[in-house]
Design an enzyme around this catalytic site. Structure first.
Site, PDB file in Angstrom:
ATOM      1  N   THR A  44     -18.264 -57.223 -45.039  1.00 42.54           N
ATOM      2  CA  THR A  44     -17.135 -56.363 -44.706  1.00 42.54           C
ATOM      3  C   THR A  44     -15.906 -57.181 -44.282  1.00 42.54           C
ATOM      4  OG1 THR A  44     -18.692 -54.690 -43.971  1.00 42.54           O
ATOM      5  CG2 THR A  44     -16.440 -54.467 -43.195  1.00 42.54           C
TER       6      THR A  44
ATOM      7  N   GLU B 245     -23.809 -48.998 -43.761  1.00 43.68           N
ATOM      8  CA  GLU B 245     -24.646 -48.884 -44.965  1.00 43.68           C
ATOM      9  C   GLU B 245     -24.159 -47.734 -45.849  1.00 43.68           C
ATOM     10  OE1 GLU B 245     -26.551 -51.989 -45.552  1.00 43.68           O
ATOM     11  OE2 GLU B 245     -27.286 -50.316 -46.738  1.00 43.68           O
TER      12      GLU B 245
ATOM     13  N   GLY C 256     -22.575 -58.683 -37.342  1.00 40.53           N
ATOM     14  CA  GLY C 256     -23.258 -58.847 -36.057  1.00 40.53           C
ATOM     15  C   GLY C 256     -23.670 -60.291 -35.852  1.00 40.53           C
TER      16      GLY C 256
END
Lengths: 728, 728
Positions: free
Chosen positions: A165, A454, A204
């Site tokens: 992303t 997702e 993350g």
């Protein structure tokens, strides 16, 4: 801050003394209420509990693990709701490393590790190392690459993340801007962020933890004519931090993206590249390859289909988790609603249990039904995943379009149901539900990201809708459709003006086939409506892109939801039948159920669901169907269509209210059956013993604001303002 | 933590260097999108903006205040999303004291102070001093008590809170357990907590800030026969902390209740009493009194009615605030949806603005309509409050039952709409909406308590329903009903089987009277259904308590909602007409609008809403009505009732979709018109200039995790695990 001026110690000691010392007796004994509820149950809770927990042994293991974990320094939750962001980050990392270490030292299985992670419930900087970096190397790396990287990963000599992303690009992966340009001279790729919006954002563990990342970047190769050709996004293993100093490498800018709604323990990060060079070997080359000369070797044609395996697994995992998380919220809210009393019906009378107000039951019992529905669906989707793997290995891909469509819509519907359901549970807890000590604010804030990640839920529903609309068009053109949408084969009959609901009276609505027929009709009609809307916007044809498609998404999304509700209801009933037949169990605890044997009943064989519990579950399935129709908009569709009469709608409503009353005595038993240990729930309101008020007071004492009696503002902020004076 | 091992400073300096240095250019220019949107508007934004902001002068003052506040130490928001709980508590208190000081030093009006509090948007330990303690002394204290306490309050020599809610008792005030027992010998009250559940719980500012509290306790007086008699809850001013040391007085146990979903700056507290003695004078004695001999003097009979004034004001205030808060969320989400681009329709084409996906518009535009509806309703309720005051002073109380019923249901519906709306807005922002830097998680977490406090929303809806059901029964018995429920006078005609909707085709649904008629029919039918359900459960009679009432609350709550939607729609249209006529303005900024003159247009007179803007607002009102019908369950009611045909339902849907398209070009202008300064929104996504990605990056740099490059876990947690090694 200046030292306190007087003998504070004595005062502080007074605070340490439980306030209960000055208290005579609670005139309500909350635990009595739960004991009374448990006596009312019409089935054996253990019977259901074993089946939901993969058997008695697994259940006992869960309880044992919870006990062990609560005594570790990193698994102790007593300060969990009081941490600063930095403490959360460090604490979550310690917990992740603690579990990793325990798995190694005690040679635990992957499924045991997953169970521990679920129980500790403290996501941190290793999430993507475990969940994305390692799986990507295994699925996308060549044999040589796996041999190189896997020992480093499993030995935790490096920590990886997955950087896809970007600031400006999420769901639309083809829009990614980061480039990986091949330099034939040095046989290196040059990783670069050409714009602000190309900055990687969200991964993350990227902010402060990871040393490596799989970076998705556009592969730019010489086009043979002196220019470059864009081959679209590919994955590259990129070292991003110095292994000695942990500082970002030259050419890499990294940071934490700041606090989020929840998930404070995870250091989601940003990263931009200034012409960072990596070896050619670092492109993941199991499928597509680049030769030393810079020639692109495309992946084999079947690969794009095979690569759906990961996606299906991840979605099944998300659905499985949605059931488990919703079940946790419902457990807390239902127990509290049985203990909390509100408003005495008359003078001298005891206040009523909140659960006895119909509107409270009408919120919680359908959510309880949904928690079961989602749990069964997750288990079923794991089965679909395994079937897909088997098919793929046999080179069969016919089922893929339906699997893709179904898993998209189910991911969306199940995460919406869980996220909204947690918040509804929180609200039924009234004022105390607003306290983090209830456990519900944290659960919601951490969970609700699932409706976006997702694949944004609306985008996913549109993929399901596209499949359904095409399937219906195919049926009209004489083709047949298989699988979950097979009911569209009969669309002409189903949607004929003469088609009528068969329900005659309230009792009829409790029959599974009557409810299923109504859900099926609503799904078929919704699909037909979406098709008509699209056709009208496309000038009679069906155009699945551009303005005709994008400007008519409301009806499409509704069709996808109606289809998925139908699937959930059918799966609910099938699952009860399967469990009653002793054919398999459920594992509600870990989302990575695929790693668990589904027949873990131990020496005594698989537990089998008894008839009493199965009967109650069938009532829940009926409630799921009727509530979906009544509150989900299906009723309006069926009435508009002339499928249902006003009398039938009234009967449906009465049947719905009757189910609420019928299920009420089993409410606490049905949440007890999930068997979530208090350690997992970490909720003052959801305690198994019902001692909620003592729980609130005990937990509140730990609030850092209570470290001193006068609070952190007294000496410097309040004292200068308030006139010093003794009793007025 | 050990010192960093190497030359970190140079690295840190590199991070300080904006990442944008390495960036060529964003190929999307977000601010262009907002400029384009603003050019598309079909009305003059200033025209609407003046009307919504109480005139041009008020609007300019707001902007000036925002500028001034942003430069104060206590009003600066740059670290707002990064604070620990303790920092939040101290920071919020500093902000409250800063505003208090500024009001005094610059002799600002109460309404200016309220505007500043809105802009700083940082609730802290003084909330209940300002909002409950002072107003209670003014409304419940005798003249002598006001003379004693008010100078201390206004000079901030004491800080008070309002302690009513207990661990075991919220909405049901009659269940409170704390006692105030009169001791005739010493002429004192003994305040005592007889049980654990009697512990006061939730009062804002109680935990660490307040020195005094108004404690609601059961008044226990000698019964003349040697026993005590319970006169129910009354209010007492109780000093709870030592003024020199700020430590709790002997006999009082106080603490912070721990973190909540939001509202971290407020120290909500708990408190229990161990036979604390206070002087007789400290009972608030404007109405009920206790003589030195311990004789109870009851309040005058009209008092119980007059005391509704505060309640009506508080509810009007909550409704006004609901509009303002929802407008903030919609501003952020709408601007971002115009800037965010997602998925290119074809190769080489620019990605589409998210707002051009119908489902996004179908979420945001109805919420925009609701933000206007709630804002108008709040202003109108302030008018109802003023009328009630005038009636009360004239001794007229005939309108009270309706005012009570209406304000209950509107408080519920408006806070539900705002709370759910904020979260919907957050979700339309996709991944970035999950970042606190969007402003939306904090807004939701702090706002959502409004669905619970000042009466749980479901309980309030039941009060509205009780009024409506009684009114309908009265009509059947030949009585007439006045006010908002007057349509029930025609229930027999309205609910006759032959009654039909008059809409002929899509365009009809845009006519206000057609939409209003449908909402009216839905409200009347819902009320009739609730009445029938209750009658069936009560054996034909209507029993408004006990099992018949409590076990049939679902239909009652629906009836209350349907009634309030009808009122909101009517008020929307009335307000537009009033504003177009130049009769008054709106003040969207502060919730305490009663303090503001409603004709604050300055020398130039009141601003008047232009025809173009009024026309767009009427489109919004139509969307409000149709969306309420389509998504709120009204459609099913109307279809079931035979009031509406399938063709009419289809036309309604098309009219709804048509309104989405018609309003789309004005979306950004309609949020711009609220004129919320960036300082108030404090959102990377809601910036007026649309430079959202730079905004995210700039704000993220301030995250405390970015204080060091290697993060807080490196030296002690990660380094021991990761093998020290240079580039692999």
């Amino acid at each position: 801050m200046a030292a306190p001026p007087r003998d504070v110690d004595a005062r502080t000691a007074a605070l340490q003394r439980p306030a209960t010392e000055v208290i005579l007796k609670t005139h309500t004994e909350p635990s009595d209420d739960l004991a009374m509820e448990r006596r009312k149950a019409t089935f054996d809770v253990n019977d259901l509990s074993y089946v939901l927990n993969g058997g008695k042994e697994q259940l006992e293991k869960k309880m044992r693990f919870a006990e062990v974990l609560s005594k570790t320094s990193w698994g102790d939750k007593s300060r969990r709701y009081f941490l600063t962001r930095e403490e959360e980050y460090v604490g979550a990392l310690k917990a992740a490393l603690g579990i990793w270490e325990k798995m190694k030292s005690e040679a635990l299985s992957l499924s045991d590790g997953a169970l521990m992670r679920t129980l500790v419930d403290f996501p941190g900087g290793l999430e993507l190392h475990i969940g994305m970096f390692i799986p990507s190397i295994l699925s996308q790396g060549s044999a040589e690459q796996q041999a190189k990287w896997m020992p480093l990963c499993m030995g935790l000599k490096i920590i990886g993340t997955y950087a896809q992303t970007e600031l400006g690009h999420g769901t639309f992966v083809r829009g990614l801007e980061t480039t990986a340009t091949y330099d034939k001279q040095t046989q290196e790729f040059v990783i670069h962020s050409p714009t602000l919006t190309a900055t990687k954002w969200w991964p993350g563990g990227l902010g402060k933890t990871s040393t490596h990342a799989i970076v998705m970047a556009r592969l730019m190769l010489p086009d043979g004519g002196g220019g470059v050709r864009d081959h679209g996004p590919h994955g590259f293993v990129v070292q991003i931090r110095d292994m000695d100093t942990h500082l970002p490498l030259q050419g890499v800018t990294i940071g934490d993206i700041g606090p989020k709604f929840g998930f404070g323990g995870v250091d989601n990060g940003f990263m931009s590249f200034d012409h960072l060079r990596i070896p050619r070997d670092n492109m993941l080359m199991r499928f597509a390859k680049v030769t030393p000369e810079g020639v692109y070797v495309p992946p084999p044609p079947s690969n794009s289909k095979a690569s759906y395996a990961t996606m299906v697994f991840v979605r099944a995992d998300i659905v499985k988790n949605s059931g488990s998380v919703l079940a946790r919220a419902v457990t807390i809210a239902t127990r509290y609603a049985a203990v909390r009393r509100q408003t005495a019906p008359g003078p001298g009378q005891r206040e009523l249990q909140v659960l006895d107000y119909q509107n409270c039951a009408a919120t919680l019992l359908p959510l309880l039904a949904s928690a079961y529905a989602l749990t069964f669906m997750g288990e079923d989707m794991m089965g679909m995943y395994k079937k897909f793997e088997a098919d793929r290995d046999a080179g069969r891909f016919e089922g893929l379009p339906e699997l893709h469509a179904l898993s998209s819509g189910l991911k969306a519907l199940c995460t919406w149901t869980a996220a909204d359901g947690i918040e509804e549970c929180r609200r039924t807890c009234g004022g105390h539900g607003y306290s983090r000590l209830s456990g519900l604010p944290t659960l919601f804030a951490s969970y609700v990201q699932n409706v976006t990640w997702e694949g944004d839920n609306n985008v996913l529903c549109l993929q399901t809708a596209r499949y359904l609309i095409k399937a219906l068009a195919g049926v009209k053109a004489g083709k047949r459709v298989e699988g979950s949408a097979a009911y569209l084969n009969d669309a002409a009959t189903e949607l004929a003006p003469s088609r009528r609901c068969a329900a005659a009276g309230e009792a009829c609505w409790l029959r599974p086939e009557v409810a299923a027929a109504a859900l099926r009709h609503a799904a078929a009609r919704s699909c037909a409506t979406a098709t008509e809307t699209l056709a009208a916007a496309s000038g009679g044809r069906l155009v699945f892109e551009g303005a005709p498609w994008n400007s008519n998404t409301v009806d499409s999304i509704r069709a996808a939801k109606a289809h998925c509700v139908l699937v959930l209801h059918a799966t609910f009933l099938d699952s009860v039948a399967r469990l009653e037949a002793g054919a398999g169990t459920i594992n509600i605890n870990t989302s990575t159920a695929a790693a668990l044997p589904s027949s873990s009943g131990g020496a005594g064989g698989l537990p089998r669901l008894g008839a009493a519990a199965a009967g109650v579950l069938r009532q829940l399935a009926a409630l799921f169907a009727l509530d979906s129709l009544e509150r989900g908009g299906g009723l309006a569709v069926l009435l508009e269509d002339g499928y249902m009469s006003a009398a039938q709608a009234g009967a449906l409503r009465r049947a719905h209210r009757g189910l609420l009353a019928a299920l009420r005595p089993n409410a606490v038993a049905l949440v007890d059956a999930f068997a979530f240990p208090d350690y997992l729930l970490h909720s003052a309101l959801g305690r198994a013993d019902g001692d909620v008020y003592r729980g609130l007071l005990d937990m509140a004492r730990g609030s850092p604001l209570n470290d001193t009696q006068e609070g952190p503002a007294w000496h410097e902020v309040l004292r200068p303002v308030l006139a010093a004076r003794s009793r007025l």
